[in-house]
Design an enzyme around this catalytic site. Structure first.
Site, mmCIF file in Angstrom:
data_model
loop_
_atom_site.group_PDB
_atom_site.id
_atom_site.type_symbol
_atom_site.label_atom_id
_atom_site.label_comp_id
_atom_site.label_asym_id
_atom_site.label_seq_id
_atom_site.Cartn_x
_atom_site.Cartn_y
_atom_site.Cartn_z
ATOM 1 N N SER A 53 0.825 -1.201 0.000
ATOM 2 C CA SER A 53 0.000 0.000 0.000
ATOM 3 C C SER A 53 0.870 1.267 0.000
ATOM 4 O O SER A 53 1.650 1.473 -0.911
ATOM 5 C CB SER A 53 -0.955 -0.046 1.199
ATOM 6 O OG SER A 53 -1.941 0.937 1.128
ATOM 7 N N ASP A 166 -5.600 -4.753 -1.258
ATOM 8 C CA ASP A 166 -4.514 -4.306 -0.387
ATOM 9 C C ASP A 166 -3.828 -5.480 0.325
ATOM 10 O O ASP A 166 -4.463 -6.270 1.006
ATOM 11 C CB ASP A 166 -5.096 -3.338 0.653
ATOM 12 C CG ASP A 166 -4.041 -2.544 1.379
ATOM 13 O OD1 ASP A 166 -3.094 -3.143 1.908
ATOM 14 O OD2 ASP A 166 -4.167 -1.299 1.433
#
Length: 279
Positions: A53, A166
């Site tokens: 991320s 993610d």
């Protein structure tokens, strides 16, 4: 017996291959830039980089050779309107973060992994299997967008039969990925510390982000730990708040300064290895 001892391979000490494992945390990723600034000042250059991320965003910049000062400016200029647009036609998310990919290419002047200066991997999660997915080849923008796609907020990335979201869902500080890239020693940076004071969520986005933090803390407790973990004091900074980029940067800088003596001592020891015995 003494002849055998004379012929036995002698251990050698070589410099450790330093790997960075940069955790996720959206805007808090500016703390990674603070960490990088200290490493740059000290002349400590990583050999490999892995990120999730926000950590993948900064990690791509490091692997492309972008100085900390330039990345800090990029964070300062950024806002949510520049990296995401409403996903009006999607039933899976609120936002489409495709613009983030274009921004990454602009900052790094790079379109794919093969053009990077250092080995780099972005870690994502396949929502269909729950497995960790390490991406270290192909288009850079696709990997970064996938690694940053918080479920429910950002659109998942479809890639080769996988539905990627993610990577913090399964591995928020990607130590294993850094080792897989060839690191001997891993410096991990966690930018999702437990907050001392948690405000009550006021909207759906806040509920999702708070739930996400809980998932990541549970995940990190059972994951492979780095040789040295740096945890900047960013718990009070919302991962959504671009107005606090400077605070996140400063927190990373301060935390890395405190950890610097340990890092230097560890790296000075190097890695001891024994050459294979000839038959």
């Amino acid at each position: 017996m003494f002849d055998w001892l004379r012929r036995a391979p002698k251990p050698t000490v070589r410099p450790a291959r330093l790997g960075l494992a940069l955790g996720g945390g959206a805007v808090r990723g500016a703390a990674h830039v603070g960490v990088l600034a200290v490493l740059e000042r000290e002349g400590i250059r990583p050999d490999v980089v892995a990120g999730v991320s926000g950590g993948a965003i900064v990690g791509a910049g490091i692997a492309a050779g972008v100085p900390a000062a330039e990345m800090f400016e990029a964070f300062h200029r950024a806002n949510w309107l520049k990296i995401a647009v409403p996903a009006w036609l999607s039933r899976l998310s609120m936002l489409d973060s495709s613009p983030l990919g274009a921004l990454i290419e602009k900052v790094t002047s790079t379109t794919d992994f093969e053009r990077l200066q250092l080995p780099f991997a972005a870690v994502a999660c396949d929502l269909l299997t729950g497995r960790r997915v390490m991406i270290d080849a192909g288009p850079l923008r696709e990997a970064i967008v996938a690694s940053s796609a918080i479920p429910g907020i950002f659109e998942p990335v479809h890639r080769g039969g996988q539905m990627l979201v993610d990577g913090g869902l399964v591995d928020n500080v990607p130590v294993q990925a850094a080792l897989d890239l060839g690191a001997d020693y891993v410096l991990g940076v966690n930018i999702m510390p437990l907050a001392a004071d948690v405000s009550e969520p006021k909207e759906l986005r806040d509920v999702i982000l708070l739930s996400w933090e809980i998932v990541q803390h549970q995940c990190d407790a059972s994951r492979l730990q780095p040789d040295l973990l740096v945890t900047p004091a960013v718990g009070a900074i919302s991962p959504w708040d671009f107005s606090r980029v400077s605070e996140a940067y400063e927190a990373g800088f301060v935390a890395m300064e405190a950890a610097l003596p340990q890092l230097r001592a560890d790296l000075a020891r190097g890695v001891t290895s024994v050459p294979p015995t000839r038959k």
